[in-house]
Structures are given as C-alpha cells and as structure tokens.
Design a protein around this motif. Structure first.
Motif, PDB file in Angstrom:
ATOM      1  N   VAL A   1     -15.196 -44.350  -7.320  1.00 50.02           N
ATOM      2  CA  VAL A   1     -15.356 -45.303  -6.416  1.00 50.02           C
ATOM      3  C   VAL A   1     -15.243 -44.508  -5.081  1.00 50.02           C
ATOM      4  CG1 VAL A   1     -15.068 -46.847  -8.142  1.00 50.02           C
ATOM      5  CG2 VAL A   1     -13.257 -45.709  -7.393  1.00 50.02           C
ATOM      6  N   VAL A   2     -15.737 -45.425  -4.423  1.00 47.74           N
ATOM      7  CA  VAL A   2     -14.866 -45.389  -2.996  1.00 47.74           C
ATOM      8  C   VAL A   2     -14.638 -47.082  -2.547  1.00 47.74           C
ATOM      9  CG1 VAL A   2     -15.821 -45.526  -0.384  1.00 47.74           C
ATOM     10  CG2 VAL A   2     -16.881 -43.469  -2.319  1.00 47.74           C
ATOM     11  N   LEU A   3     -13.246 -46.547  -1.940  1.00 49.93           N
ATOM     12  CA  LEU A   3     -12.354 -47.856  -1.817  1.00 49.93           C
ATOM     13  C   LEU A   3     -12.578 -48.326  -0.422  1.00 49.93           C
ATOM     14  CD1 LEU A   3      -9.748 -47.880  -3.881  1.00 49.93           C
ATOM     15  CD2 LEU A   3     -11.713 -49.038  -4.531  1.00 49.93           C
ATOM     16  N   PHE A   4     -13.137 -49.482   0.364  1.00 49.60           N
ATOM     17  CA  PHE A   4     -13.553 -48.834   1.434  1.00 49.60           C
ATOM     18  C   PHE A   4     -12.933 -50.420   2.091  1.00 49.60           C
ATOM     19  CE2 PHE A   4     -17.283 -50.851   0.638  1.00 49.60           C
ATOM     20  CZ  PHE A   4     -18.381 -51.216   1.174  1.00 49.60           C
TER      21      PHE A   4
ATOM     22  N   ILE B   1     -13.595 -54.504  -0.510  1.00 46.71           N
ATOM     23  CA  ILE B   1     -12.231 -54.628  -0.419  1.00 46.71           C
ATOM     24  C   ILE B   1     -12.636 -55.665   0.778  1.00 46.71           C
ATOM     25  CG2 ILE B   1      -9.583 -55.087  -1.365  1.00 46.71           C
ATOM     26  CD1 ILE B   1      -9.117 -52.298  -1.708  1.00 46.71           C
ATOM     27  N   GLU B   2     -13.129 -57.196   0.266  1.00 46.95           N
ATOM     28  CA  GLU B   2     -12.798 -58.094   1.313  1.00 46.95           C
ATOM     29  C   GLU B   2     -11.818 -59.028   1.513  1.00 46.95           C
ATOM     30  OE1 GLU B   2     -16.070 -61.610   2.344  1.00 46.95           O
ATOM     31  OE2 GLU B   2     -15.961 -61.356   0.461  1.00 46.95           O
ATOM     32  N   GLY B   3     -10.875 -59.659   2.968  1.00 50.57           N
ATOM     33  CA  GLY B   3      -9.746 -59.802   3.079  1.00 50.57           C
ATOM     34  C   GLY B   3     -10.246 -61.382   3.469  1.00 50.57           C
ATOM     35  N   SER B   4      -9.541 -62.243   3.298  1.00 42.77           N
ATOM     36  CA  SER B   4      -9.434 -64.072   3.431  1.00 42.77           C
ATOM     37  C   SER B   4      -9.025 -63.430   5.558  1.00 42.77           C
ATOM     38  CB  SER B   4      -8.683 -64.753   3.256  1.00 42.77           C
ATOM     39  OG  SER B   4      -8.021 -64.419   2.952  1.00 42.77           O
TER      40      SER B   4
ATOM     41  N   VAL C   1     -20.691 -53.070  -3.946  1.00 40.91           N
ATOM     42  CA  VAL C   1     -20.139 -54.046  -4.563  1.00 40.91           C
ATOM     43  C   VAL C   1     -18.549 -54.796  -3.418  1.00 40.91           C
ATOM     44  CG1 VAL C   1     -20.724 -53.696  -6.783  1.00 40.91           C
ATOM     45  CG2 VAL C   1     -18.591 -53.509  -6.477  1.00 40.91           C
ATOM     46  N   LYS C   2     -18.753 -55.954  -4.449  1.00 38.92           N
ATOM     47  CA  LYS C   2     -17.257 -56.098  -3.630  1.00 38.92           C
ATOM     48  C   LYS C   2     -16.730 -57.112  -4.372  1.00 38.92           C
ATOM     49  CE  LYS C   2     -18.784 -60.766  -1.438  1.00 38.92           C
ATOM     50  NZ  LYS C   2     -19.019 -60.881   0.088  1.00 38.92           N
ATOM     51  N   VAL C   3     -15.143 -56.946  -3.763  1.00 38.45           N
ATOM     52  CA  VAL C   3     -13.965 -57.389  -4.771  1.00 38.45           C
ATOM     53  C   VAL C   3     -12.713 -58.323  -3.878  1.00 38.45           C
ATOM     54  CG1 VAL C   3     -14.247 -55.943  -6.481  1.00 38.45           C
ATOM     55  CG2 VAL C   3     -12.172 -55.331  -4.337  1.00 38.45           C
ATOM     56  N   THR C   4     -12.278 -59.345  -4.397  1.00 39.96           N
ATOM     57  CA  THR C   4     -11.237 -59.693  -3.079  1.00 39.96           C
ATOM     58  C   THR C   4      -9.634 -59.247  -3.446  1.00 39.96           C
ATOM     59  OG1 THR C   4     -10.419 -60.855  -4.410  1.00 39.96           O
ATOM     60  CG2 THR C   4     -12.544 -61.883  -3.532  1.00 39.96           C
ATOM     61  N   ALA C   5     -10.092 -58.681  -1.506  1.00 38.63           N
ATOM     62  CA  ALA C   5      -8.025 -59.237  -1.629  1.00 38.63           C
ATOM     63  C   ALA C   5      -6.998 -59.579  -2.916  1.00 38.63           C
ATOM     64  CB  ALA C   5      -7.771 -58.891  -0.359  1.00 38.63           C
ATOM     65  N   ASP C   6      -6.916 -60.534  -3.235  1.00 35.70           N
ATOM     66  CA  ASP C   6      -6.459 -60.875  -4.330  1.00 35.70           C
ATOM     67  C   ASP C   6      -7.044 -60.523  -5.464  1.00 35.70           C
ATOM     68  OD1 ASP C   6      -5.309 -62.877  -2.370  1.00 35.70           O
ATOM     69  OD2 ASP C   6      -6.998 -64.131  -2.525  1.00 35.70           O
TER      70      ASP C   6
ATOM     71  N   ALA D   1     -17.001 -57.087 -10.820  1.00 35.30           N
ATOM     72  CA  ALA D   1     -18.161 -57.255  -9.829  1.00 35.30           C
ATOM     73  C   ALA D   1     -19.469 -56.431 -10.021  1.00 35.30           C
ATOM     74  CB  ALA D   1     -17.223 -56.332  -8.920  1.00 35.30           C
ATOM     75  N   LEU D   2     -19.487 -56.319 -11.135  1.00 35.90           N
ATOM     76  CA  LEU D   2     -21.086 -55.596 -11.103  1.00 35.90           C
ATOM     77  C   LEU D   2     -21.319 -56.684 -11.947  1.00 35.90           C
ATOM     78  CD1 LEU D   2     -20.240 -51.653 -11.790  1.00 35.90           C
ATOM     79  CD2 LEU D   2     -21.912 -52.190 -10.634  1.00 35.90           C
ATOM     80  N   GLU D   3     -21.000 -57.380 -12.127  1.00 32.17           N
ATOM     81  CA  GLU D   3     -21.581 -58.545 -13.243  1.00 32.17           C
ATOM     82  C   GLU D   3     -22.485 -59.457 -11.462  1.00 32.17           C
ATOM     83  OE1 GLU D   3     -22.768 -60.468 -16.176  1.00 32.17           O
ATOM     84  OE2 GLU D   3     -22.093 -58.120 -16.340  1.00 32.17           O
ATOM     85  N   ARG D   4     -21.819 -60.188 -11.047  1.00 28.05           N
ATOM     86  CA  ARG D   4     -21.768 -60.948  -9.954  1.00 28.05           C
ATOM     87  C   ARG D   4     -22.547 -59.875  -9.088  1.00 28.05           C
ATOM     88  NH1 ARG D   4     -15.889 -61.228  -9.237  1.00 28.05           N
ATOM     89  NH2 ARG D   4     -15.782 -59.667  -7.624  1.00 28.05           N
ATOM     90  N   SER D   5     -22.990 -58.775  -9.123  1.00 26.64           N
ATOM     91  CA  SER D   5     -23.925 -58.811  -7.964  1.00 26.64           C
ATOM     92  C   SER D   5     -25.407 -57.731  -9.157  1.00 26.64           C
ATOM     93  CB  SER D   5     -23.695 -57.180  -7.434  1.00 26.64           C
ATOM     94  OG  SER D   5     -23.407 -55.674  -8.701  1.00 26.64           O
TER      95      SER D   5
END
Length: 286
Positions: A17-20, A183-186, A258-263, A281-285
């Motif tokens: 994975v590459v986290l950004f 990693i998406e922040g609110s 894909v994206k995940v939330t910071a929470d 995340a893959l399931e959602r995408s």
C-alpha cells in the motif's frame, strides 16, 4: 489497481500500500504499527528524501553555519570533526529545518530566492523518492524477506503529481506497484490541524505557482516588503489556504486507488484491523 476486490486483498500473499493524505492524519502512526508487527517493511518517503536525495544539501548547510565559528572552522578545515545529519523516521527536523521559511533573516527566515531554490530541490527529491518505491518493494523482499510493504508518503505528494493525467509518471508507477490509499480527513480534522499548526508553524512544500501567488498576495495584503516578512506569520497565513488547495488534488488521487477516513485509521490498532479496513475500502470502491 493491483487488488480488484476485498477478496483479492485478503488472499494476497504480498500486501502493498501507499498511504497518502494531509500530514497529521495517521500515515506514519499506522506505518510504525505495521513495521512493529515484524511482517511489514516501512518505506518513509520523507526519510528517503532527507537521506538519499537531500542529505548533502542539509549537511552542507550545517557546515556553512559552523564555518562562521572560528573554533569550529579550524576543526572542519583540518578534518578534525565531522558534521552529520541524524535524521530518523521519527525525527525529520534536519529536513524541515533545511527547507525553512521565507522572510526576515533576523527571525530565522530565508530570502524568497533561496526559499524557492530549496523548494525546487525538494520537489525533485520527492519525485525521485516516490519513483524508488518499486525498487524498495523488491529490496524488502529479496534482502529482508518482507512480503508486505507500506509506503508512508509525505503530505506534499499531491504537489508533485497531476491526478487528472492518466499517464502521470509518479502515479502510474505507484499504482502499478501498490494500492493507493487516501486517508481523508473531515472538516473537524482540518480545523484541528490548522490550530496545531498555528501553535507550532513548520516548514511546508508548495507548488511553485501556488507559492508565488501566495507570496505576492501576502506582501500586498499586509503592505510589507519581502525583506520585512515575519516567517512564522507567512506560513501561518498560508497554511489553511494550502490545505484547501491540496484537498481536490488528494481527492483526484483517490481515483487511482481507494479511500479511508481518518477516523477509521485512528481505530486501527493491529495489522489484522488494518487488513479489514483496506478490504472494506475495496468493497466500497467496487
């Protein structure tokens, strides 16, 4: 994507994975946790930049400072001492100190010309470090025996890619080697990061066009000359605008993965929980 479904991910012998995302949302925290498990190789982009690609620049800046001290100058000129950067995954201060902030020299600032030069150095270094990812994936396997790999990217990754270009060389290289994970922040996360930055403003990397526009706007809005800018004031003023500038770039990069939330990331405490988060995340995408 190299994993087309949650099942692909769960059955993968090699998980890469590459986290950004914005700095402060958990990239390094999760990477450290995965590394500590003993099954994952942790590739830090900022560490690679600060050692392989900018280490000499950083150490030369230390030496220039030392040469201004007669005692240290004599020792350096006679090869009696060595001055080295002690950068680590958890202490990137040598890199950030070298990048610096533009503004008054008596407040620790750099001239805007020197600041731009160092920004350009970092831009080139970040691209090279990101393109090194496939090499480190193979290195981790063949030398150290790690099948699983996490690339811990810097917050400025979005400044050196064009998410809208399907042939972007950096994003093409990364997405062909690993799963891109945003990693998406609110809004609440962003507000907290702005408050944290206001308490302790740090050097940042910007796209050249963004920096030039904000520098000119700051001078005009505050009615000051370039030589009178307080470095901390400028980077504080720019930070929230930089975050707003980066958000759509990160969002565009998410189309490469894909994206995940910071929470969600904050709730991850073990590699197994990380696996579940990525599978979801893959399931959602899909």
């Amino acid at each position: 994507m190299i994993y087309n479904s949650a099942l692909d991910w769960q059955n993968a012998v090699q998980k890469r994975v590459v986290l950004f995302g914005m700095s402060g949302l958990g990239k390094t925290h999760v990477s450290n946790m995965l590394r500590a498990s003993g099954d994952w190789f942790h590739y830090s982009i900022d560490y690679r930049i600060g050692t392989r690609y900018m280490g000499e620049f950083i150490e030369d800046s230390f030496k220039r400072e030392a040469m201004g001290n007669p005692f240290l100058r004599d020792l350096l000129m006679s090869d009696s001492i060595k001055i080295k950067s002690n950068i680590t995954f958890d202490n990137l201060a040598p890199l950030s100190t070298y990048l610096g902030k533009p503004g008054r020299a008596d407040k620790g600032g750099l001239s805007i010309e020197e600041y731009r030069r160092r920004q350009a150095q970092h831009h080139r270094a970040e691209v090279e470090a990101l393109l090194d990812t496939p090499y480190f994936i193979e290195r981790a396997r063949h030398i150290y025996g790690y099948d699983h790999f996490v690339c811990d990217s810097g917050g400025s990754i979005c400044e050196v890619v064009d998410p809208a270009d399907p042939n972007d060389p950096v994003l093409s290289c990364l997405s062909q080697s690993a799963l891109m994970v945003w990693i998406e922040g609110s809004d609440a996360h962003t507000d907290e990061l702005i408050k944290r930055f206001d308490r302790a403003p740090k050097p940042m990397c910007y796209q050249a066009s963004f920096l030039d526009a904000k520098w000119e706007a700051y001078l005009a809005q505050h009615g000051v000359d370039a030589s009178d800018v307080a470095p901390d004031n400028f980077v504080r003023w720019t930070y929230a605008q930089a975050m707003a500038h980066r958000q759509p770039l990160y969002s565009g990069m998410a189309n490469w993965g894909v994206k995940v939330t910071a929470d969600e990331v904050a709730a991850v405490k073990t590699p197994d929980q990380f696996d579940v988060m990525i599978a979801n995340a893959l399931e959602r995408s899909t």
